[in-house]
Design an enzyme around this catalytic site. Structure first.
Site, PDB file in Angstrom:
ATOM      1  CG  PHE A 411      -1.543  -1.326   1.515  1.00 22.56           C
ATOM      2  CD1 PHE A 411      -2.127  -2.108   0.528  1.00 22.56           C
ATOM      3  CD2 PHE A 411      -1.478  -1.851   2.796  1.00 22.56           C
ATOM      4  CE1 PHE A 411      -2.643  -3.362   0.817  1.00 22.56           C
ATOM      5  CE2 PHE A 411      -1.982  -3.105   3.093  1.00 22.56           C
ATOM      6  CZ  PHE A 411      -2.572  -3.866   2.100  1.00 22.56           C
ATOM      7  CB  CYS A 412       2.240   3.517  -1.557  1.00 25.39           C
ATOM      8  SG  CYS A 412       1.945   3.042  -3.273  1.00 25.39           S
ATOM      9  CG  ASN A 413       2.673   3.226   5.162  1.00 26.41           C
ATOM     10  OD1 ASN A 413       3.697   3.086   5.830  1.00 26.41           O
ATOM     11  ND2 ASN A 413       1.713   4.069   5.498  1.00 26.41           N
TER      12      ASN A 413
END
Length: 796
Positions: A411-413
């Site tokens: 999740f781009c985290n």
């Protein structure tokens, strides 16, 4: 430590606790006073599936889009840099939109300025560029930061700024006056987009009080809050947090579903005098400049000074209608917050209650425990009955087939993913060195998940949506065992099949090639011997369709209409003829000397493969017209007429553009077993049970059938190690892992849920959905090897 205690003690404002959901799946007091069903029916008619990816993007309301369209039909939005009536009207709408957005954020133009950007990422970057960080200062970002925040470190590093990734609980120590190194920037999210964990909005005020700022100075720490995930389901109330953050980044589509090309950077007006001057200027950002001297004067108002070029005035006008619809439907963001909290609590409770019959958890939920506050985002992994992780890509594929939209990955985290999944930086770097990248199919590495599943809830999410998710997880994964294979579930105990020769009463039913990867297959005429080369069946997957500037071939999963392109080989003329509905036939030579070729590269299942572009406007235009996608044809010349048995090139694999091996074999018996399962599992009124799912649906190269009474047992082929076809020997390279592509009807190009959904429940090997086996030709006499329908089969 004093600051740390203050921060932890002052958690973000949250709505009052919601009453528990009733047992029949309907919220007792948090469904907008019983209006939720009506809201969904009238405002969100597009909700045909269970949509649980609201952190990715929520759903826009019908009244919003209708009102926006109506205004565009009656008004003329125009470039606000002009002076005519339409331009002045547009500028007034833009100015009013700023005021309304500030009111939505719980503040006013007296305290904050609104700078419109392309998205929240652009807002974050702009904030970093105008923060006056000193060379000996620091850029600190907390673990839960989105990639858009982490990416600021590249800009900071270019300025020689010290980089410091920290935990949120370290903020007190890091920002303490005793260790101040100069003007610095602290960035953190109001809500983690991985786990949903929330963080106080009062950090800037607490820091300001620690340093005792005045009107003519700014404290050494500037604070940037990423509110993209938070603002969709909770009020910001910026005026309630004292001094407030210097910058707040927002995204409109995260809150309203549309417009998608609009973000905003809220800038505290008391911080404006201390901002760094932008290096780039464009459009209306300057009040005066010269062409031949390095002189320019920036506009005095901060909005015009920072908005390069013409703002997206259409989307800003759309924002008005988004705010109107939101207020008319939900009354206030507080009502949305109340609803979202109740749905989240219900979802977490239900997911944690899921158990295998041996008592083990089906889902491992990340976070949503302890004293921390969490928003309407829940990340989790699915486990089998022995506690082993099931790959999140497999779960996501099945969810899609079940009509459930969720998110899978990291999740781009990166920070939150490393935290909750216990992944070290060294592990991630090792995975990258092995060619594993975000978004690929490597969901488990050494039996450990490298990503998770995420469900997130919006203003219109219902308890019934959660019930459907829970029902899906129970149906697909309760009591599932990752070890070994799912063939222990079969009605026929294939585990007891002895590895002896199969009856010679089995034969090849059909031979199929797919000249263009992911397009329709061509059945070799009955009785025709078809050559087998070192690369597989002659002309099989010798072509791919490519988009400009892409390394990946186009696939039917993304472009289902590829199934409508029907190839046929004219053996006498050495040509490939393509047919498609509504188009004249297209003829392509299979001789490389007749084609204008240009070398490039592509990737098939992470394997580097040489591809040569076929330079032909005639071919490219035909393909682009059929698919409504700009594309071109590429090939591997070694696989064409004169290059089928050319010398081996060690740089590239000995196979065509096929995924894993040269040839895919399936049996009629296994296909019939799946059809039987579909009929058994289907509800009486389910049309799926009447759909014919034959062996061609699995896109095989060879279909095998039994003869006489000595029948092949369903999935017996999974036990084979060698296959002999009329004296030619093929080694079994393993089972074929399947994806949703087998649920695209090869005749109509329509997406169905079967047979993938049933296979996923019934036929998994080592956690992967499989059907059919891969074969590779063996021996040195490939030039004399061929296969034809009717050929006898022996297997061991």
């Amino acid at each position: 430590m004093v600051l740390q205690k203050r921060l932890l003690a002052q958690q973000p404002a949250t709505p009052p606790p919601s009453p528990p959901a009733s047992t029949n799946g309907i919220l007792s007091a948090s469904d907008y006073n019983g209006r939720l069903d009506e809201i969904r029916r009238t405002e969100y008619p597009q909700l045909k599936t269970v949509f649980l990816d609201h952190t990715g993007s929520t759903v826009c309301a019908a009244s919003h889009i209708q009102a926006f369209a109506a205004e565009l039909m009656t008004q003329i939005p125009a470039n606000p840099h002009s002076r005519h009536v339409e331009s002045q009207w547009t500028q007034a709408r833009i100015d009013h939109a700023r005021d309304r957005l500030l009111a939505f954020a719980g503040t006013s133009a007296e305290r904050y300025a609104v700078v419109f950007t392309a998205n929240a990422t652009a807002a974050i970057r702009l904030a970093a560029e105008i923060t006056p960080i000193e060379q000996h200062g620091e850029f600190c970002y907390t673990r839960e930061s989105h990639t858009s925040v982490v990416g600021v470190r590249s800009l900071a590093a270019d300025q020689g700024v010290h980089l410091r990734p920290i935990e949120f609980t370290d903020i007190g120590e890091v920002t303490a006056p005793a260790r101040c190194r100069g003007t610095s920037l602290l960035a953190y999210p109001a809500q983690c987009n991985f786990s949903g964990q929330r963080f106080p909005l009062n950090v800037a005020d607490t820091v300001s009080k620690l340093y005792g700022s005045t009107s003519d100075t700014h404290v050494p720490w500037w604070v940037l809050v990423d509110a993209a995930a938070y603002a969709a389901s909770s009020p910001l109330r910026l005026d309630a947090h004292g001094a407030g953050p210097d910058f707040v980044a927002m995204s409109m589509y995260k809150i309203f579903g549309a417009p998608t090309g609009l973000g905003a950077l809220l800038i505290r007006r008391s911080s404006v005098p201390f901002l760094r001057t932008k290096r780039y200027f464009g459009g209306g950002t300057v009040a005066g400049l010269t062409f031949d001297q390095p002189w320019q004067v920036y506009r005095s108002d901060i909005e015009a000074r920072l908005e390069d070029g013409t703002v997206n005035f259409h989307d800003i006008i759309s924002l008005h209608h988004a705010l109107d619809a939101h207020a008319n439907i939900y009354d206030s963001i507080d009502m949305v917050a109340r609803h979202a909290r109740a749905v989240t609590e219900y979802a977490v409770r239900e997911l944690r209650a899921l158990r295998h019959r041996n008592g083990r958890l089906v889902c491992e939920v990340y976070g949503h425990t302890g004293e921390s506050v969490f928003g309407p985002t829940v990340a989790f992994s699915v486990k089998d009955r022995a506690g082993r992780y099931i790959g999140y890509m497999e779960v996501e594929r099945l969810a899609v087939m079940a009509g459930i939209s969720l998110r899978a990955g990291r999740f781009c985290n990166p920070g939150a993913a490393q935290k909750w999944l216990c992944l070290s930086a060294q592990e991630l770097m090792k995975h990258a060195s092995l060619g594993y990248v975000c978004g690929d199919d490597h969901d488990l590495v050494d039996d450990k998940p490298v990503g998770a599943l995420r469900v997130s809830f919006g203003s219109m999410t219902s308890i019934e949506d959660i019930d459907q998710l829970v029902k899906f997880l129970l149906y697909q994964f309760r009591d599932y065992n990752m070890s070994g294979s799912a063939i222990s579930r079969l009605p026929i105990d294939t585990m007891e099949i002895s590895p002896t020769a199969l009856s010679v009463n089995a034969q090849v039913d059909k031979v199929i090639i797919y000249p263009i990867k992911s397009c329709h297959g061509w059945t070799v005429p009955s009785g025709t011997s078809w050559p087998v080369t070192r690369h597989g069946l002659k002309y099989d997957r010798v072509f791919v369709l490519m988009r400009e500037h892409s390394l990946l071939p186009m696939q039917q999963k993304q472009v289902p209409n590829m199934a409508l392109i029907r190839p046929r080989v004219d053996i006498d003329k050495s040509t490939l003829v393509l047919d498609a509905p509504g188009h004249e036939s297209l003829e392509i030579s299979l001789r490389p000397e007749d084609l204008k070729l240009e070398t490039t590269e592509t990737q098939v299942c992470s394997t580097r493969v040489r591809a040569v572009r076929v330079r032909s406007d005639r071919i490219s235009l035909w393909l682009s017209s059929v698919l409504s996608v700009s594309c071109y044809l590429a090939c591997e010349p070694r696989l064409l007429e004169s290059g089928a048995n050319t010398p081996h090139n060690s740089c590239y694999p000995d196979k065509s553009f096929a995924n894993k091996a040269q040839i895919l074999m399936v049996t009629q018996e296994s296909s019939r077993q799946v059809e039987q399962w579909i009929a058994e599992d289907a509800a009486p009124d389910d049309a799926t049970s009447r759909i014919r799912v034959g062996p061609m649906q699995y896109r095989p190269n060879i279909i095998v059938k039994s003869l006489g009474t000595d029948m092949i047992k369903p999935f017996e082929e999974l036990k084979w190690t060698l296959v002999h076809v009329d004296g030619s020997t093929f080694a079994v390279a393993g089972p074929c892992r399947r994806c949703q592509m087998i649920s695209i009807d090869q005749e109509s190009a329509k997406k169905l849920k079967e047979p993938y959904a049933t296979l996923a429940r019934r036929m998994r090997v080592d956690g992967k959905v499989v059907f059919g086996i891969y074969l590779n030709a063996t021996g040195s006499l490939l030039s004399t090897t061929s296969i034809k329908s009717g050929a006898t089969i022996n297997a061991a």
